[in-house]
Scaffold this active site. Sequence first.
Site, PDB file in Angstrom:
ATOM      1  N   ASN A  10       0.368  -0.990   0.290  1.00  0.00           N
ATOM      2  CA  ASN A  10      -0.332  -0.280  -0.071  1.00  0.00           C
ATOM      3  C   ASN A  10       0.820   1.082  -0.204  1.00  0.00           C
ATOM      4  O   ASN A  10       1.477   1.677   0.919  1.00  0.00           O
ATOM      5  CB  ASN A  10      -0.822  -0.111   1.388  1.00  0.00           C
ATOM      6  CG  ASN A  10      -2.107   0.802   1.560  1.00  0.00           C
ATOM      7  OD1 ASN A  10      -1.608   1.581   0.301  1.00  0.00           O
ATOM      8  ND2 ASN A  10      -3.012   1.352   2.209  1.00  0.00           N
ATOM      9  N   TRP A  11       0.998   2.176  -0.833  1.00  0.00           N
ATOM     10  CA  TRP A  11       2.005   2.895  -1.514  1.00  0.00           C
ATOM     11  C   TRP A  11       1.606   4.402  -1.026  1.00  0.00           C
ATOM     12  O   TRP A  11       1.939   5.296  -0.855  1.00  0.00           O
ATOM     13  CB  TRP A  11       2.502   3.556  -2.748  1.00  0.00           C
ATOM     14  CG  TRP A  11       3.275   2.615  -3.230  1.00  0.00           C
ATOM     15  CD1 TRP A  11       4.035   1.429  -2.267  1.00  0.00           C
ATOM     16  CD2 TRP A  11       3.827   2.041  -4.614  1.00  0.00           C
ATOM     17  NE1 TRP A  11       5.175   0.899  -3.364  1.00  0.00           N
ATOM     18  CE2 TRP A  11       4.296   0.777  -4.996  1.00  0.00           C
ATOM     19  CE3 TRP A  11       3.543   2.086  -5.750  1.00  0.00           C
ATOM     20  CZ2 TRP A  11       5.349   0.229  -5.545  1.00  0.00           C
ATOM     21  CZ3 TRP A  11       4.151   2.224  -6.949  1.00  0.00           C
ATOM     22  CH2 TRP A  11       5.386   0.950  -6.707  1.00  0.00           C
ATOM     23  N   LYS A  12      -0.180   3.969   0.103  1.00  0.00           N
ATOM     24  CA  LYS A  12      -0.909   5.517   0.211  1.00  0.00           C
ATOM     25  C   LYS A  12       0.074   6.901  -0.760  1.00  0.00           C
ATOM     26  O   LYS A  12      -0.415   6.394  -2.114  1.00  0.00           O
ATOM     27  CB  LYS A  12      -0.181   5.696   1.969  1.00  0.00           C
ATOM     28  CG  LYS A  12      -0.165   4.583   2.914  1.00  0.00           C
ATOM     29  CD  LYS A  12       0.283   5.197   3.952  1.00  0.00           C
ATOM     30  CE  LYS A  12      -0.096   3.335   4.748  1.00  0.00           C
ATOM     31  NZ  LYS A  12      -0.331   4.081   6.123  1.00  0.00           N
ATOM     32  N   HIS A  98      -9.698   1.134   5.467  1.00  0.00           N
ATOM     33  CA  HIS A  98      -8.429   1.515   5.440  1.00  0.00           C
ATOM     34  C   HIS A  98      -8.821   2.241   6.736  1.00  0.00           C
ATOM     35  O   HIS A  98      -9.178   3.244   6.341  1.00  0.00           O
ATOM     36  CB  HIS A  98      -7.108   2.140   4.510  1.00  0.00           C
ATOM     37  CG  HIS A  98      -5.560   1.710   4.884  1.00  0.00           C
ATOM     38  ND1 HIS A  98      -5.587   3.107   6.006  1.00  0.00           N
ATOM     39  CD2 HIS A  98      -5.108   0.810   4.864  1.00  0.00           C
ATOM     40  CE1 HIS A  98      -4.134   2.886   6.519  1.00  0.00           C
ATOM     41  NE2 HIS A  98      -4.063   1.163   5.521  1.00  0.00           N
ATOM     42  N   GLU A 100      -6.764   4.972   7.875  1.00  0.00           N
ATOM     43  CA  GLU A 100      -6.636   6.598   7.555  1.00  0.00           C
ATOM     44  C   GLU A 100      -7.644   6.793   7.022  1.00  0.00           C
ATOM     45  O   GLU A 100      -8.297   7.934   6.952  1.00  0.00           O
ATOM     46  CB  GLU A 100      -4.975   6.416   6.965  1.00  0.00           C
ATOM     47  CG  GLU A 100      -3.874   6.380   7.676  1.00  0.00           C
ATOM     48  CD  GLU A 100      -3.152   5.967   6.794  1.00  0.00           C
ATOM     49  OE1 GLU A 100      -3.114   5.723   5.480  1.00  0.00           O
ATOM     50  OE2 GLU A 100      -1.973   5.637   7.363  1.00  0.00           O
ATOM     51  N   GLU A 171      -5.405  -4.164  10.517  1.00  0.00           N
ATOM     52  CA  GLU A 171      -4.940  -3.943  10.841  1.00  0.00           C
ATOM     53  C   GLU A 171      -4.959  -2.929  12.374  1.00  0.00           C
ATOM     54  O   GLU A 171      -5.790  -2.046  12.258  1.00  0.00           O
ATOM     55  CB  GLU A 171      -4.771  -2.651   9.763  1.00  0.00           C
ATOM     56  CG  GLU A 171      -4.081  -2.944   7.950  1.00  0.00           C
ATOM     57  CD  GLU A 171      -3.555  -2.340   7.551  1.00  0.00           C
ATOM     58  OE1 GLU A 171      -2.489  -2.809   6.400  1.00  0.00           O
ATOM     59  OE2 GLU A 171      -4.408  -1.521   7.032  1.00  0.00           O
ATOM     60  N   GLY A 177       2.331   1.944  10.716  1.00  0.00           N
ATOM     61  CA  GLY A 177       3.290   3.619  10.488  1.00  0.00           C
ATOM     62  C   GLY A 177       3.952   3.749  11.616  1.00  0.00           C
ATOM     63  O   GLY A 177       4.280   5.462  12.373  1.00  0.00           O
ATOM     64  N   SER A 217       3.129  -1.923   9.973  1.00  0.00           N
ATOM     65  CA  SER A 217       4.998  -1.578  11.140  1.00  0.00           C
ATOM     66  C   SER A 217       5.355  -2.786  10.377  1.00  0.00           C
ATOM     67  O   SER A 217       6.140  -3.054  11.048  1.00  0.00           O
ATOM     68  CB  SER A 217       4.568  -1.204  12.012  1.00  0.00           C
ATOM     69  OG  SER A 217       4.984  -0.182  12.456  1.00  0.00           O
TER      70      SER A 217
HETATM   71  C1  PEP Z   1      -1.106   0.240   5.756  1.00  0.00           C
HETATM   72  O1  PEP Z   1      -1.374   1.361   5.812  1.00  0.00           O
HETATM   73  O2  PEP Z   1      -1.916  -0.485   5.336  1.00  0.00           O
HETATM   74  C2  PEP Z   1      -0.164  -0.707   6.372  1.00  0.00           C
HETATM   75  C3  PEP Z   1       0.394  -1.306   6.696  1.00  0.00           C
HETATM   76  O3  PEP Z   1       1.075   0.984   6.665  1.00  0.00           O
HETATM   77  P1  PEP Z   1       2.593   0.888   7.557  1.00  0.00           P
HETATM   78  O4  PEP Z   1       3.076  -0.351   7.289  1.00  0.00           O
HETATM   79  O5  PEP Z   1       3.016   1.638   6.737  1.00  0.00           O
HETATM   80  O6  PEP Z   1       2.073   0.003   9.123  1.00  0.00           O
END
Ligand code: PEP
Length: 258
Positions: A10-12, A98, A100, A171, A177, A217
């Site tokens: 997931n590149w956001k 998600h 976010e 998640e 993050g 993470s």
């Molecule tokens: C995500 O946003 O889906 C995610 C897993 O981010 P990160 O790996 O940076 O925690």
Amino acid sequence: MIERTYIIANWKMNKKIGDTESFLGALCNEQFPSHCVVGIAPSFTSLFVAHNLLSRSQTAHIGLYAQNMSQEQSGAFTGEVSLSMLAECGVENVIIGHSERRQLFGESDISIEKKLKTLLQHSTLHATLCVGETIEQRENGNTTTVLREQLTHALSHLSSEQLSRISIAYEPVWAIGTGKSASPQIAQESHAYIREVLVDLYNREQSDNIPLLYGGSVKSNTASDLLAMSDINGLLVGGASLVYEEFIKIIRTCGEKK
Ligand code: PEP
């Protein structure tokens, strides 16, 4: 039983078109373990270019994911991107709900359910539904209640065919993050609970066939222990997927899970 292991990036809101081209140009020349499903969710503006590159891949199939979609099909919804626009860009799977989106853009269980139903009823695309608790919810002992509510809202009353197009990403919001991944044991505990909720909503066989991904993470040095857990069928990777070598190392750990 899930035979495959999913590693999804997931590149956001990172990587412009040129960055996407160079990353995917290289990725298309890699060999992956045969049971490993690799997917990339770039920004909307890179989707079409990504599709053109990925469809020319000489080696493995790399799935194209979108990070979000509109709950509406078309019309006066300024700034939104519809399901059919995503399908036209070669998207195969849409990440829905998600954290976010839930936390920063006010998405609720109701709007997430609507997006999911739009996708399932009006396309043959797949969806990756994200669920997870905040740190306050965990500390107050509400993790299971939150997971059950999020899952029940989104997944009730689906046909077998619709259910077969769903993956779930657990998640925990406190792990995204933050550099603080859930331990494999905590992740496994939540995944096992998610499977139980799916058994309650459907049945054991259908529940066992839904891929459950962990996200939060993940790094190359934590991927292997997470993937060793019986109910973890893959990883959704944010920050670490932006660095090519790190992402490749995570894909290689997938070779250890059979
Ligand atoms: C995500 O946003 O889906 C995610 C897993 O981010 P990160 O790996 O940076 O925690």
